[in-house]
Design a protein around this motif. Structure first.
Motif, short mmCIF file in Angstrom:
data_model
loop_
_atom_site.label_atom_id
_atom_site.label_comp_id
_atom_site.label_asym_id
_atom_site.label_seq_id
_atom_site.Cartn_x
_atom_site.Cartn_y
_atom_site.Cartn_z
N VAL A 125 28.05 58.23 -8.58
CA VAL A 125 28.99 58.23 -9.69
C VAL A 125 28.83 60.19 -10.31
O VAL A 125 27.82 60.25 -10.42
CB VAL A 125 28.46 57.34 -11.00
N GLN A 126 29.96 60.58 -10.21
CA GLN A 126 29.88 62.11 -10.67
C GLN A 126 30.81 62.25 -11.38
O GLN A 126 31.87 61.54 -11.60
CB GLN A 126 30.14 62.74 -9.28
N GLY A 127 30.37 63.20 -12.35
CA GLY A 127 31.35 63.95 -13.22
C GLY A 127 32.53 64.29 -12.94
O GLY A 127 32.71 64.95 -12.14
N TYR A 128 33.30 64.25 -14.01
CA TYR A 128 34.74 64.84 -13.69
C TYR A 128 34.81 66.36 -13.56
O TYR A 128 34.25 66.82 -14.49
CB TYR A 128 35.81 64.56 -14.69
N SER A 129 35.79 66.83 -12.65
CA SER A 129 35.77 68.16 -12.52
C SER A 129 34.40 69.10 -12.38
O SER A 129 34.39 70.23 -12.65
CB SER A 129 36.49 68.81 -13.63
N ARG A 137 31.77 68.52 -13.73
CA ARG A 137 30.91 68.45 -15.05
C ARG A 137 29.57 67.53 -14.86
O ARG A 137 29.55 66.64 -14.04
CB ARG A 137 31.64 67.77 -16.26
N ILE A 184 26.39 65.19 -16.04
CA ILE A 184 26.56 63.52 -16.56
C ILE A 184 25.37 63.76 -17.68
O ILE A 184 24.32 64.03 -17.30
CB ILE A 184 26.35 62.61 -15.68
N ILE A 238 34.11 54.57 -15.94
CA ILE A 238 35.09 55.40 -16.16
C ILE A 238 34.96 56.47 -17.06
O ILE A 238 35.56 57.45 -16.98
CB ILE A 238 36.41 54.60 -15.97
N LYS A 239 34.20 56.22 -18.50
CA LYS A 239 34.11 57.16 -19.16
C LYS A 239 33.45 58.35 -18.88
O LYS A 239 33.59 59.42 -19.57
CB LYS A 239 33.81 56.64 -20.79
N ASP A 240 32.63 58.16 -18.14
CA ASP A 240 31.49 59.39 -17.69
C ASP A 240 31.77 60.05 -16.58
O ASP A 240 31.54 61.07 -16.44
CB ASP A 240 30.15 58.65 -17.86
N GLY A 241 32.20 59.16 -15.41
CA GLY A 241 32.58 60.01 -14.26
C GLY A 241 33.43 58.88 -13.21
O GLY A 241 33.84 58.02 -13.65
N VAL A 242 33.48 59.49 -12.04
CA VAL A 242 34.30 58.67 -11.19
C VAL A 242 33.27 57.98 -9.88
O VAL A 242 32.29 58.88 -9.61
CB VAL A 242 35.20 59.79 -10.28
#
Length: 415
Positions: free
Chosen positions: A69-73, A75, A77, A247-251
């Motif tokens: 699970v990694q942060g968007y763009s 970013r 976590i 989904i609110k924190d990462g993909v």
């Protein structure tokens, strides 16, 4: 195929060279050798391809987990502990490990190399790296000690050993009135490790998470949460309930998505090699066909005499099919033995050829793994044996039917 006593005797005599039939025996021997080489080549190549995929999967997944699970763009976590708790509560998930991974630079006395800095909790770090340590003591890598563990390839590139110091450069340092000042921190090499994947051993610098957060000025955030599941082949189904919760924190990305191009290329190469080497066995089957045709022509008078003595068409059919199948079965046995021996001494063979030719056949920077792997698969070997038997059987049909259709009256009239 059940043979009578007389049929077995005739088949055995035809398999051995008679006077003036050395050429036929030579062609049959070449056919047997071709079958053996084809079977051995297929067994070796399929085992190496299976081993390459399995080793690569074990080493990549062993270090990177089955999903992250990694942060968007890119970013960080912030609420990583909640994600880890949700993941551990998901059936089929065995662990959730917070990680920091950041590409940076390391330098030693003018030498500079790109690195991949990895920060891990102390227990996770020791569990992941301990079995791969080649030199030094991983117990010295503790939070606040300024000790790190690095890959053997990176140590070689930088020219350092255990006890030496490296400087790690973080371009995104603190802001000053004159701009952003890079952050440079010196670390002592406490241990070197070898995962077995060239790209990892050439780049990784592993240190406690607290030290990585301090170097990268991340506070209490992490870059990703690594997940491991009970069945890697069912990772998508296992993690399906978790995806909406994070989904609110990462993909959520699994190992197939992270390495899809690599494993698809390996599968295509595996199928291609099977088809190409299968042609070798097909050629061997044609050799059996030609040797049996020559044998039938050479034994036409003998066949006519046997027919007049009461041998049936079926008996002639069984005799020559048995001869062809015997060549195929002996070739398969020799091929299995040859392939097994080669696989057992595979690395010695590679080293010997490299020593004699001076060429590097197995370059870790290209092949990714440091040694030639092997993983024989029973199903693959059964397919190879059955395919060879079928082709051999088909190759015996025409000569056997030709022998069974011999008219003794026409043959003996002109003898």
């Amino acid at each position: 195929m059940i043979l009578g006593r007389t049929e077995r005797m005739v088949a055995r005599r035809y398999l051995l060279p008679g006077r003036g039939e050395a050429f036929i025996f030579l062609v049959a021997s070449i056919s047997l050798a071709a079958v053996a080489l084809g079977v051995a080549a297929l067994i070796v190549v399929m085992s190496v391809m299976n081993g390459f995929r399995a080793e690569l999967f074990d080493k990549i997944v062993g270090l990177n987990g089955h999903a992250v699970v990694q942060g968007y763009s890119g970013r960080n976590i912030t609420d990583w502990q909640a994600i880890a708790d949700e993941a551990k509560a998901t059936p089929g998930v065995t662990s959730a490990i917070p990680l920091i991974e950041q590409p940076l630079f390391a330098q030693v006395e003018g030498r500079a190399e790109p690195i991949l800095l990895r920060g891990m909790r102390l227990a996770d770090l020791r569990q992941t790296i301990q079995s791969h340590v080649k030199a030094g003591n991983l117990a010295d890598v503790t939070p606040g000690s300024s000790n790190v563990a690095i890959g053997t390839g990176l140590a070689e590139s930088l020219g350092v050993t255990v006890g030496d110091y490296i400087s790690v450069l973080n371009p995104a340092g603190q802001s000053t009135p004159f701009g952003t000042a890079p952050r440079i921190v010196s670390y002592r090499v406490a241990a070197t490790f070898e995962i077995g994947v060239y790209d990892y051993d050439k780049a990784y610098v592993v240190l406690p998470m607290e030290d990585a957060q301090d170097l990268l000025l991340m506070g209490n955030t992490v870059g990703m949460v690594e997940l491991r599941v009970t069945d890697p082949d069912k990772v998508t189904q296992i993690l399906a309930p978790l995806a909406p919760k994070v989904i609110k924190d990462g993909v959520l990305v699994d190992w197939r998505q992270m390495n899809s191009a690599l494993f698809q290329a390996l599968e295509v190469e595996r199928v291609t090699m099977f088809v190409v080497l299968g042609i070798v066995i097909l050629i061997a089957a044609f050799n059996i066909l030609s040797s049996l045709i020559m044998l039938v022509r050479a034994k036409t008078r003998d066949i006519a005499i046997l027919r007049t003595m009461g041998a049936s068409r079926g008996a002639m059919l069984r005799i020559f099919m048995t001869i062809g199948m015997a060549i195929g079965v002996l070739g398969i046995g020799a091929g299995i033995l040859l392939g097994t021996v080669f696989l057992f001494f595979r690395q010695n063979v590679v080293d010997l050829i490299q020593y004699l030719t001076g060429a590097q056949l197995w370059d870790p920077s290209v092949r990714m793994l440091t040694e030639l792997p092997s993983k024989p698969d029973l199903l693959d070997n059964i397919v190879i044996v059955v395919m060879t038997l079928v082709l051999t059987f088909l190759a015996t049909l025409y000569p056997a039917f030709k022998a069974s259709s011999t008219d003794p009256v026409q043959v003996l009239r002109y003898e």
